[in-house]
Motif scaffolding. Structure first.
Motif, PDB file in Angstrom:
ATOM      1  N   LYS A   3       0.845  -1.189   0.000  1.00  0.00           N
ATOM      2  CA  LYS A   3       0.000   0.000   0.000  1.00  0.00           C
ATOM      3  C   LYS A   3       0.885   1.246   0.000  1.00  0.00           C
ATOM      4  O   LYS A   3       1.887   1.316   0.715  1.00  0.00           O
ATOM      5  CB  LYS A   3      -0.903   0.011   1.235  1.00  0.00           C
ATOM      6  CG  LYS A   3      -1.865   1.186   1.281  1.00  0.00           C
ATOM      7  CD  LYS A   3      -2.731   1.128   2.538  1.00  0.00           C
ATOM      8  CE  LYS A   3      -3.661   2.325   2.622  1.00  0.00           C
ATOM      9  NZ  LYS A   3      -4.487   2.313   3.845  1.00  0.00           N
ATOM     10  N   ILE A   4       0.505   2.246  -0.829  1.00  0.00           N
ATOM     11  CA  ILE A   4       1.269   3.484  -0.921  1.00  0.00           C
ATOM     12  C   ILE A   4       0.785   4.455   0.157  1.00  0.00           C
ATOM     13  O   ILE A   4      -0.410   4.754   0.255  1.00  0.00           O
ATOM     14  CB  ILE A   4       1.124   4.130  -2.316  1.00  0.00           C
ATOM     15  CG1 ILE A   4       1.522   3.142  -3.414  1.00  0.00           C
ATOM     16  CG2 ILE A   4       1.952   5.406  -2.393  1.00  0.00           C
ATOM     17  CD1 ILE A   4       2.952   2.687  -3.356  1.00  0.00           C
ATOM     18  N   GLN A   5       1.719   4.946   0.974  1.00  0.00           N
ATOM     19  CA  GLN A   5       1.374   5.859   2.057  1.00  0.00           C
ATOM     20  C   GLN A   5       2.318   7.056   2.050  1.00  0.00           C
ATOM     21  O   GLN A   5       3.436   6.989   1.522  1.00  0.00           O
ATOM     22  CB  GLN A   5       1.475   5.154   3.408  1.00  0.00           C
ATOM     23  CG  GLN A   5       0.553   3.955   3.565  1.00  0.00           C
ATOM     24  CD  GLN A   5       0.473   3.520   5.013  1.00  0.00           C
ATOM     25  OE1 GLN A   5       0.201   4.324   5.909  1.00  0.00           O
ATOM     26  NE2 GLN A   5       0.721   2.243   5.260  1.00  0.00           N
ATOM     27  N   LEU A   6       1.871   8.152   2.678  1.00  0.00           N
ATOM     28  CA  LEU A   6       2.722   9.323   2.822  1.00  0.00           C
ATOM     29  C   LEU A   6       3.786   9.094   3.889  1.00  0.00           C
ATOM     30  O   LEU A   6       3.515   8.520   4.946  1.00  0.00           O
ATOM     31  CB  LEU A   6       1.893  10.549   3.213  1.00  0.00           C
ATOM     32  CG  LEU A   6       1.002  11.154   2.123  1.00  0.00           C
ATOM     33  CD1 LEU A   6       0.095  12.230   2.730  1.00  0.00           C
ATOM     34  CD2 LEU A   6       1.841  11.756   1.000  1.00  0.00           C
ATOM     35  N   CYS A   7       5.004   9.557   3.605  1.00  0.00           N
ATOM     36  CA  CYS A   7       6.076   9.515   4.593  1.00  0.00           C
ATOM     37  C   CYS A   7       5.877  10.617   5.625  1.00  0.00           C
ATOM     38  O   CYS A   7       5.027  11.492   5.474  1.00  0.00           O
ATOM     39  CB  CYS A   7       7.425   9.731   3.908  1.00  0.00           C
ATOM     40  SG  CYS A   7       7.908   8.451   2.730  1.00  0.00           S
ATOM     41  N   HIS A   8       6.680  10.582   6.669  1.00  0.00           N
ATOM     42  CA  HIS A   8       6.856  11.703   7.577  1.00  0.00           C
ATOM     43  C   HIS A   8       8.241  12.284   7.328  1.00  0.00           C
ATOM     44  O   HIS A   8       9.196  11.538   7.077  1.00  0.00           O
ATOM     45  CB  HIS A   8       6.740  11.272   9.038  1.00  0.00           C
ATOM     46  CG  HIS A   8       5.331  11.180   9.518  1.00  0.00           C
ATOM     47  ND1 HIS A   8       4.993  11.089  10.859  1.00  0.00           N
ATOM     48  CD2 HIS A   8       4.155  11.171   8.835  1.00  0.00           C
ATOM     49  CE1 HIS A   8       3.672  11.041  10.980  1.00  0.00           C
ATOM     50  NE2 HIS A   8       3.148  11.072   9.769  1.00  0.00           N
ATOM     51  N   THR A   9       8.365  13.617   7.367  1.00  0.00           N
ATOM     52  CA  THR A   9       9.663  14.264   7.184  1.00  0.00           C
ATOM     53  C   THR A   9      10.058  14.988   8.458  1.00  0.00           C
ATOM     54  O   THR A   9       9.211  15.518   9.191  1.00  0.00           O
ATOM     55  CB  THR A   9       9.639  15.267   6.016  1.00  0.00           C
ATOM     56  OG1 THR A   9       8.726  16.337   6.321  1.00  0.00           O
ATOM     57  CG2 THR A   9       9.209  14.594   4.727  1.00  0.00           C
ATOM     58  N   LEU A  10      11.370  15.011   8.732  1.00  0.00           N
ATOM     59  CA  LEU A  10      11.911  15.678   9.905  1.00  0.00           C
ATOM     60  C   LEU A  10      13.210  16.370   9.513  1.00  0.00           C
ATOM     61  O   LEU A  10      13.902  15.939   8.580  1.00  0.00           O
ATOM     62  CB  LEU A  10      12.216  14.693  11.036  1.00  0.00           C
ATOM     63  CG  LEU A  10      11.116  13.726  11.482  1.00  0.00           C
ATOM     64  CD1 LEU A  10      11.192  12.412  10.726  1.00  0.00           C
ATOM     65  CD2 LEU A  10      11.216  13.469  12.990  1.00  0.00           C
ATOM     66  N   ASN A  11      13.539  17.450  10.220  1.00  0.00           N
ATOM     67  CA  ASN A  11      14.868  18.034  10.017  1.00  0.00           C
ATOM     68  C   ASN A  11      15.308  18.794  11.258  1.00  0.00           C
ATOM     69  O   ASN A  11      14.506  19.074  12.154  1.00  0.00           O
ATOM     70  CB  ASN A  11      14.916  18.931   8.765  1.00  0.00           C
ATOM     71  CG  ASN A  11      14.125  20.200   8.912  1.00  0.00           C
ATOM     72  OD1 ASN A  11      14.305  20.949   9.869  1.00  0.00           O
ATOM     73  ND2 ASN A  11      13.237  20.461   7.971  1.00  0.00           N
ATOM     74  N   GLY A  12      16.590  19.111  11.276  1.00  0.00           N
ATOM     75  CA  GLY A  12      17.132  19.866  12.397  1.00  0.00           C
ATOM     76  C   GLY A  12      18.449  20.511  12.041  1.00  0.00           C
ATOM     77  O   GLY A  12      19.178  20.034  11.161  1.00  0.00           O
ATOM     78  N   SER A  13      18.766  21.598  12.715  1.00  0.00           N
ATOM     79  CA  SER A  13      20.069  22.247  12.554  1.00  0.00           C
ATOM     80  C   SER A  13      21.073  21.507  13.421  1.00  0.00           C
ATOM     81  O   SER A  13      20.830  21.292  14.602  1.00  0.00           O
ATOM     82  CB  SER A  13      19.995  23.708  13.014  1.00  0.00           C
ATOM     83  OG  SER A  13      18.897  24.360  12.427  1.00  0.00           O
ATOM     84  N   ALA A  14      22.214  21.174  12.809  1.00  0.00           N
ATOM     85  CA  ALA A  14      23.204  20.404  13.574  1.00  0.00           C
ATOM     86  C   ALA A  14      24.644  20.777  13.179  1.00  0.00           C
ATOM     87  O   ALA A  14      25.374  19.924  12.740  1.00  0.00           O
ATOM     88  CB  ALA A  14      22.962  18.900  13.358  1.00  0.00           C
ATOM     89  N   LEU A  15      25.012  21.993  13.321  1.00  0.00           N
ATOM     90  CA  LEU A  15      24.294  23.115  13.930  1.00  0.00           C
ATOM     91  C   LEU A  15      24.439  24.349  13.043  1.00  0.00           C
ATOM     92  O   LEU A  15      25.216  24.344  12.084  1.00  0.00           O
ATOM     93  CB  LEU A  15      24.896  23.431  15.305  1.00  0.00           C
ATOM     94  CG  LEU A  15      24.657  22.443  16.428  1.00  0.00           C
ATOM     95  CD1 LEU A  15      25.681  22.628  17.539  1.00  0.00           C
ATOM     96  CD2 LEU A  15      23.269  22.597  17.013  1.00  0.00           C
ATOM     97  N   ALA A  16      23.720  25.435  13.403  1.00  0.00           N
ATOM     98  CA  ALA A  16      23.906  26.727  12.747  1.00  0.00           C
ATOM     99  C   ALA A  16      25.126  27.409  13.377  1.00  0.00           C
ATOM    100  O   ALA A  16      25.251  27.462  14.601  1.00  0.00           O
ATOM    101  CB  ALA A  16      22.660  27.585  12.920  1.00  0.00           C
TER     102      ALA A  16
END
Length: 423
Positions: A376-389
């Protein structure tokens, strides 16, 4: 953006959750539901007509073979009539779909249930802290004075070349920048992130995919002739690698890291809080990005937070982690944690990282999907973060580590700088 399924299944819940972000969604959610009804009704009419049209078209040949020319001609006239009606229905469908899309992109993401109530930064909650507060004398200098004293950063020269917010790094100041970039990238690689070197300009589809457009169009530098945008963060090009892609569940979670220069207009920024490195139009940052399943994404978020914590600890900086309240969250985020480090000479906390889970909000815009074990085709979840600015990290490092002999370099960074003191 939010899926129609989320909106139409429980509109009252959506409206109530949006209120935590201080977004009044009642009117726009009502419009979305009405437009969706129009779209669905138009689609049903069009599908019915197309089926009838196909049946009539097939019947014409049979009628001609049977010598029923009158009936065949009547069928042809009905086919022509159906085609005209269908053109109108197709135009109506396109119009309703565009109107629906235009509304959906103006609705922010729903905050997670644990997001605290609040209107701004003062309502954010400290969930964890660590590090030792430095003890500086009364004569301690802020980083912009230290940068001048040791000839590390020339803010005036940047104004001459470009304008305010575009500093020039020199000598050990430039080497410190390069050392931090390599330090952050090496740590990310050792933590399992694949390094990416992305473009620094993106097209509008990429800006739209991660939610910078149309929400933050005024904050992005635009190359008018080519209709391209300078990236505000490496999140944009890296996440867009997975636009219009169907991944296999076995490939998840995907972990990427990237260094980039970042460009932000920061319109309206002024005052003492933007002095020196506190707020720039161009700055360096290492980003971490994850693509994951809905079931595992919050575990990924915790892993990303724990990873960023290791960086500030290695740099020997006092830090704390904030869970952002609804009024201080970004348009696209479902849950955000900010890292701040203490800047001893300025006597204030400086944000150096935001780590966020966007759930399926970006993925729906990107059409970033995965095929689960049941195909079954489903939407992913996306995440991100600064590591570091880098800018505020540099500000804190310079201020917190000043001594009568010079500015001490944290032990973990010395192999990257090639020096242990700036004197």
């Amino acid at each position: 953006m939010l899926t129609l399924k989320i909106i139409t299944e429980n509109p009252e819940s959506v409206i109530n959750r949006l209120a935590k972000k201080h977004f009044d969604g009642r009117e726009i959610i009502g419009k979305v539901i009405e437009l969706d009804k129009v779209r669905r009704s138009t689609q049903v009419s069009l599908d019915t007509n197309l089926a009838e049209l196909n049946n009539l078209s097939r019947s014409i040949g049979a009628l001609m073979k049977e010598g029923k020319k009158v009936e065949a001609e009547s069928a042809r006239q009905k086919v022509a009539e159906f085609k005209e009606v269908n053109k109108e229905l197709e135009n109506q469908l396109k119009t309703s779909e565009k109107q629906l899309q235009d509304l959906l992109v103006t609705i922010p993401n729903l905050p997670n249930d644990i997001v605290p109530e609040g209107t701004g930064a003062d309502d954010n909650i400290v969930v964890k802290d660590g590090g030792k507060m430095p003890e500086l004398g009364e004569d301690a200098l802020p980083h912009w004075e230290l940068a001048k004293k040791y000839d590390l950063i020339d803010f005036e020269l940047g104004v001459k070349i470009t304008g305010a917010g575009f500093p020039v790094y020199k000598g050990k100041g430039a080497r410190l920048q390069r050392a931090l970039i390599n330090f952050f990238l090496d740590n990310a690689r050792e933590a399992g992130y694949l390094e990416i070197q992305p473009p620094y300009v993106v097209n509008s589809d990429s800006g739209y995919g991660t939610g910078q457009l149309p929400d933050k169009e005024g904050q992005m530098y635009h190359c008018n002739a080519d209709d391209l945008y300078l990236i505000p963060t490496a999140e944009v090009p890296v996440t867009n690698i997975y636009r219009d892609v169907i991944l296999n569940e076995s490939d998840l979670p995907i972990r990427n890291t990237a260094y980039s220069a970042c460009f932000r207009r920061e319109a309206g920024s002024y005052g003492k809080d933007v002095r020196g490195l506190n707020r720039l139009h161009q700055f360096d940052k290492v980003e971490i990005v994850r693509i994951d399943t809905p079931e595992h994404s919050y575990e990924s978020l915790e892993e990303m937070i724990a990873y960023v914590q290791t960086l500030v600890e290695k740099l020997e900086l006092p830090w704390h982690i904030l869970r952002l309240c609804g009024g201080d969250m970004s348009f696209t985020s479902a849950l955000t944690y900010d890292f701040e480090v203490f800047s001893a000479a300025q006597k204030r906390w400086l944000e150096v990282s935001s780590v966020s889970n966007f759930e399926s909000y970006q993925a729906n815009r990107l059409k970033c999907r995965y095929r689960d074990e049941n195909k079954k085709i489903q939407l992913c979840h996306t995440l991100n973060g600064s590591a570091l600015a880098l800018p505020r990290i540099v500000a804190a490092l310079l201020e917190n580590n000043q001594t009568p002999e010079g500015i001490r370099i944290p032990k973990a960074l010395v192999p990257y700088t090639g020096f242990d003191i700036i004197d």
